[in-house]
Design a protein around this motif. Structure first.
Motif, mmCIF file in Angstrom:
data_model
loop_
_atom_site.group_PDB
_atom_site.id
_atom_site.type_symbol
_atom_site.label_atom_id
_atom_site.label_comp_id
_atom_site.label_asym_id
_atom_site.label_seq_id
_atom_site.Cartn_x
_atom_site.Cartn_y
_atom_site.Cartn_z
ATOM 1 N N MET A 255 -39.337 24.837 -49.575
ATOM 2 C CA MET A 255 -39.148 24.897 -51.005
ATOM 3 C C MET A 255 -37.880 25.670 -51.358
ATOM 4 O O MET A 255 -37.181 25.305 -52.292
ATOM 5 C CB MET A 255 -40.369 25.529 -51.663
ATOM 6 C CG MET A 255 -41.569 24.607 -51.648
ATOM 7 S SD MET A 255 -43.123 25.206 -52.327
ATOM 8 C CE MET A 255 -42.726 26.302 -53.585
ATOM 9 N N HIS A 256 -37.597 26.717 -50.583
ATOM 10 C CA HIS A 256 -36.380 27.489 -50.858
ATOM 11 C C HIS A 256 -35.140 26.643 -50.596
ATOM 12 O O HIS A 256 -34.171 26.706 -51.357
ATOM 13 C CB HIS A 256 -36.339 28.766 -50.011
ATOM 14 C CG HIS A 256 -37.399 29.751 -50.361
ATOM 15 N ND1 HIS A 256 -37.397 30.436 -51.542
ATOM 16 C CD2 HIS A 256 -38.506 30.144 -49.704
ATOM 17 C CE1 HIS A 256 -38.452 31.226 -51.597
ATOM 18 N NE2 HIS A 256 -39.149 31.057 -50.490
ATOM 19 N N LEU A 257 -35.176 25.866 -49.514
ATOM 20 C CA LEU A 257 -34.035 25.006 -49.205
ATOM 21 C C LEU A 257 -33.855 23.962 -50.305
ATOM 22 O O LEU A 257 -32.727 23.675 -50.714
ATOM 23 C CB LEU A 257 -34.232 24.338 -47.840
ATOM 24 C CG LEU A 257 -33.108 23.438 -47.348
ATOM 25 C CD1 LEU A 257 -31.796 24.194 -47.282
ATOM 26 C CD2 LEU A 257 -33.455 22.853 -45.988
ATOM 27 N N ALA A 258 -34.943 23.400 -50.811
ATOM 28 C CA ALA A 258 -34.856 22.420 -51.899
ATOM 29 C C ALA A 258 -34.255 23.062 -53.144
ATOM 30 O O ALA A 258 -33.406 22.457 -53.813
ATOM 31 C CB ALA A 258 -36.235 21.845 -52.200
ATOM 32 N N ASP A 259 -34.644 24.293 -53.450
ATOM 33 C CA ASP A 259 -34.083 24.994 -54.612
ATOM 34 C C ASP A 259 -32.590 25.250 -54.435
ATOM 35 O O ASP A 259 -31.809 25.083 -55.367
ATOM 36 C CB ASP A 259 -34.802 26.317 -54.842
ATOM 37 C CG ASP A 259 -36.234 26.132 -55.332
ATOM 38 O OD1 ASP A 259 -36.556 25.038 -55.834
ATOM 39 O OD2 ASP A 259 -37.023 27.089 -55.184
ATOM 40 N N ARG A 260 -32.200 25.662 -53.235
ATOM 41 C CA ARG A 260 -30.777 25.932 -52.974
ATOM 42 C C ARG A 260 -29.964 24.639 -53.035
ATOM 43 O O ARG A 260 -28.819 24.645 -53.491
ATOM 44 C CB ARG A 260 -30.571 26.598 -51.615
ATOM 45 C CG ARG A 260 -31.265 27.929 -51.416
ATOM 46 C CD ARG A 260 -30.789 28.977 -52.422
ATOM 47 N NE ARG A 260 -31.575 30.170 -52.353
ATOM 48 C CZ ARG A 260 -32.655 30.422 -53.096
ATOM 49 N NH1 ARG A 260 -33.078 29.553 -53.964
ATOM 50 N NH2 ARG A 260 -33.319 31.547 -52.990
ATOM 51 N N LEU A 261 -30.536 23.542 -52.567
ATOM 52 C CA LEU A 261 -29.852 22.256 -52.652
ATOM 53 C C LEU A 261 -29.653 21.839 -54.104
ATOM 54 O O LEU A 261 -28.609 21.301 -54.468
ATOM 55 C CB LEU A 261 -30.626 21.171 -51.902
ATOM 56 C CG LEU A 261 -30.331 21.070 -50.418
ATOM 57 C CD1 LEU A 261 -31.291 20.104 -49.744
ATOM 58 C CD2 LEU A 261 -28.904 20.636 -50.181
ATOM 59 N N THR A 262 -30.657 22.089 -54.926
ATOM 60 C CA THR A 262 -30.539 21.774 -56.354
ATOM 61 C C THR A 262 -29.420 22.602 -56.988
ATOM 62 O O THR A 262 -28.682 22.095 -57.833
ATOM 63 C CB THR A 262 -31.872 22.055 -57.079
ATOM 64 O OG1 THR A 262 -32.892 21.291 -56.440
ATOM 65 C CG2 THR A 262 -31.805 21.671 -58.529
ATOM 66 N N ASP A 263 -29.261 23.853 -56.546
ATOM 67 C CA ASP A 263 -28.165 24.689 -57.047
ATOM 68 C C ASP A 263 -26.819 24.174 -56.559
ATOM 69 O O ASP A 263 -25.835 24.191 -57.299
ATOM 70 C CB ASP A 263 -28.344 26.140 -56.604
ATOM 71 C CG ASP A 263 -29.560 26.804 -57.228
ATOM 72 O OD1 ASP A 263 -30.046 26.300 -58.260
ATOM 73 O OD2 ASP A 263 -30.021 27.820 -56.672
ATOM 74 N N ALA A 264 -26.760 23.722 -55.301
ATOM 75 C CA ALA A 264 -25.488 23.286 -54.707
ATOM 76 C C ALA A 264 -25.077 21.889 -55.163
ATOM 77 O O ALA A 264 -23.883 21.598 -55.254
ATOM 78 C CB ALA A 264 -25.588 23.328 -53.187
ATOM 79 N N LEU A 265 -26.055 21.039 -55.396
ATOM 80 C CA LEU A 265 -25.779 19.656 -55.803
ATOM 81 C C LEU A 265 -26.415 19.414 -57.165
ATOM 82 O O LEU A 265 -27.594 19.071 -57.264
ATOM 83 C CB LEU A 265 -26.342 18.669 -54.763
ATOM 84 C CG LEU A 265 -25.823 18.850 -53.334
ATOM 85 C CD1 LEU A 265 -26.609 17.989 -52.368
ATOM 86 C CD2 LEU A 265 -24.338 18.523 -53.264
ATOM 87 N N PRO A 266 -25.656 19.585 -58.225
ATOM 88 C CA PRO A 266 -26.235 19.499 -59.575
ATOM 89 C C PRO A 266 -26.896 18.157 -59.886
ATOM 90 O O PRO A 266 -27.795 18.082 -60.711
ATOM 91 C CB PRO A 266 -25.047 19.736 -60.499
ATOM 92 C CG PRO A 266 -23.968 20.281 -59.663
ATOM 93 C CD PRO A 266 -24.249 19.921 -58.253
ATOM 94 N N TRP A 267 -26.480 17.079 -59.218
ATOM 95 C CA TRP A 267 -27.072 15.773 -59.496
ATOM 96 C C TRP A 267 -28.512 15.663 -58.994
ATOM 97 O O TRP A 267 -29.216 14.702 -59.293
ATOM 98 C CB TRP A 267 -26.203 14.639 -58.941
ATOM 99 C CG TRP A 267 -25.795 14.774 -57.504
ATOM 100 C CD1 TRP A 267 -24.709 15.439 -57.023
ATOM 101 C CD2 TRP A 267 -26.467 14.227 -56.377
ATOM 102 N NE1 TRP A 267 -24.655 15.346 -55.662
ATOM 103 C CE2 TRP A 267 -25.722 14.589 -55.232
ATOM 104 C CE3 TRP A 267 -27.612 13.465 -56.198
ATOM 105 C CZ2 TRP A 267 -26.089 14.229 -53.946
ATOM 106 C CZ3 TRP A 267 -27.968 13.091 -54.919
ATOM 107 C CH2 TRP A 267 -27.212 13.473 -53.811
ATOM 108 N N LEU A 268 -28.985 16.689 -58.244
ATOM 109 C CA LEU A 268 -30.388 16.713 -57.809
ATOM 110 C C LEU A 268 -31.282 17.468 -58.790
ATOM 111 O O LEU A 268 -32.492 17.566 -58.585
ATOM 112 C CB LEU A 268 -30.503 17.387 -56.442
ATOM 113 C CG LEU A 268 -29.859 16.681 -55.264
ATOM 114 C CD1 LEU A 268 -29.954 17.541 -54.014
ATOM 115 C CD2 LEU A 268 -30.492 15.334 -55.034
ATOM 116 N N ALA A 269 -30.707 17.990 -59.853
ATOM 117 C CA ALA A 269 -31.445 18.870 -60.766
ATOM 118 C C ALA A 269 -32.673 18.210 -61.386
ATOM 119 O O ALA A 269 -33.661 18.874 -61.649
ATOM 120 C CB ALA A 269 -30.521 19.376 -61.865
ATOM 121 N N GLY A 270 -32.667 16.912 -61.597
ATOM 122 C CA GLY A 270 -33.793 16.261 -62.234
ATOM 123 C C GLY A 270 -34.940 15.939 -61.293
ATOM 124 O O GLY A 270 -36.025 15.561 -61.732
#
Length: 170
Positions: free
Chosen positions: A1-16
């Motif tokens: 879950m932490h990796l998924a959160d960090r990916l969302t921060d790094a790749l804004p197009w994953l925010a949704g």
């Protein structure tokens, strides 16, 4: 879950996307979430794009961001395994471990071992030096006090002479 959160921060197009979708995509791609960082995954995808000779550009609107991420991450992981690409965080950890190993392998100078007699002798010398310094300080204080007394007596004598002179004038 932490990796998924960090990916969302790094790749804004994953925010949704939901965490669950990202977590499934990460685990299905064979990524060890404890070993990989979000920066490692982004670097891996960038390396794939660079090796393919094209610049990775997102369309203005992704119709299926989850599918796009799954495709990019699987392709990037396959490419990394085939080329032997090493994660930047793993490389940094390896270099830090090598540096620590080199520092630990350096011979350290042996500390001198004093005998009990040598330690007793050193302590006695220290005490003698301390006593001598203390006595010197006492003598300096006494000399200053005597000098002050002599100076005070000299000033009082000068004051008396000045009073006598003024008394004769009046």
């Amino acid at each position: 879950m932490h990796l998924a959160d960090r990916l969302t921060d790094a790749l804004p197009w994953l925010a949704g996307l939901s965490r669950g979708v990202l977590c499934r995509a990460i685990s299905n791609a064979g990524i060890d979430a404890a070993a990989w960082t979000a920066g490692d995954l982004v670097s891996c995808m960038d390396k794939l794009s660079a090796d393919e000779g094209r610049r990775f550009a997102l369309p203005p609107k992704l119709s299926n961001p989850a599918g796009f991420f799954i495709h990019r991450i699987r392709t990037a992981m396959t490419h990394a395994r085939m080329t032997g690409w090493e994660r930047p965080s793993a490389r940094a950890k390896t270099q830090a471990a090598q540096t620590r190993a080199l520092a630990a392998a350096e011979p350290r100078p042996a500390l001198p071992r004093e005998t009990a007699a040598e330690l007793h002798e050193a302590r006695a010398a220290f005490r003698a030096q301390f006593a001598a310094d203390d006595r010197l300080h006492e003598l300096q204080q006494a000399a200053r006090a005597r000098l002050s007394e002599a100076k005070r007596a000299e000033v009082m004598a000068e004051l008396d002479r000045a009073r006598n002179r003024t008394a004769r004038v009046l």
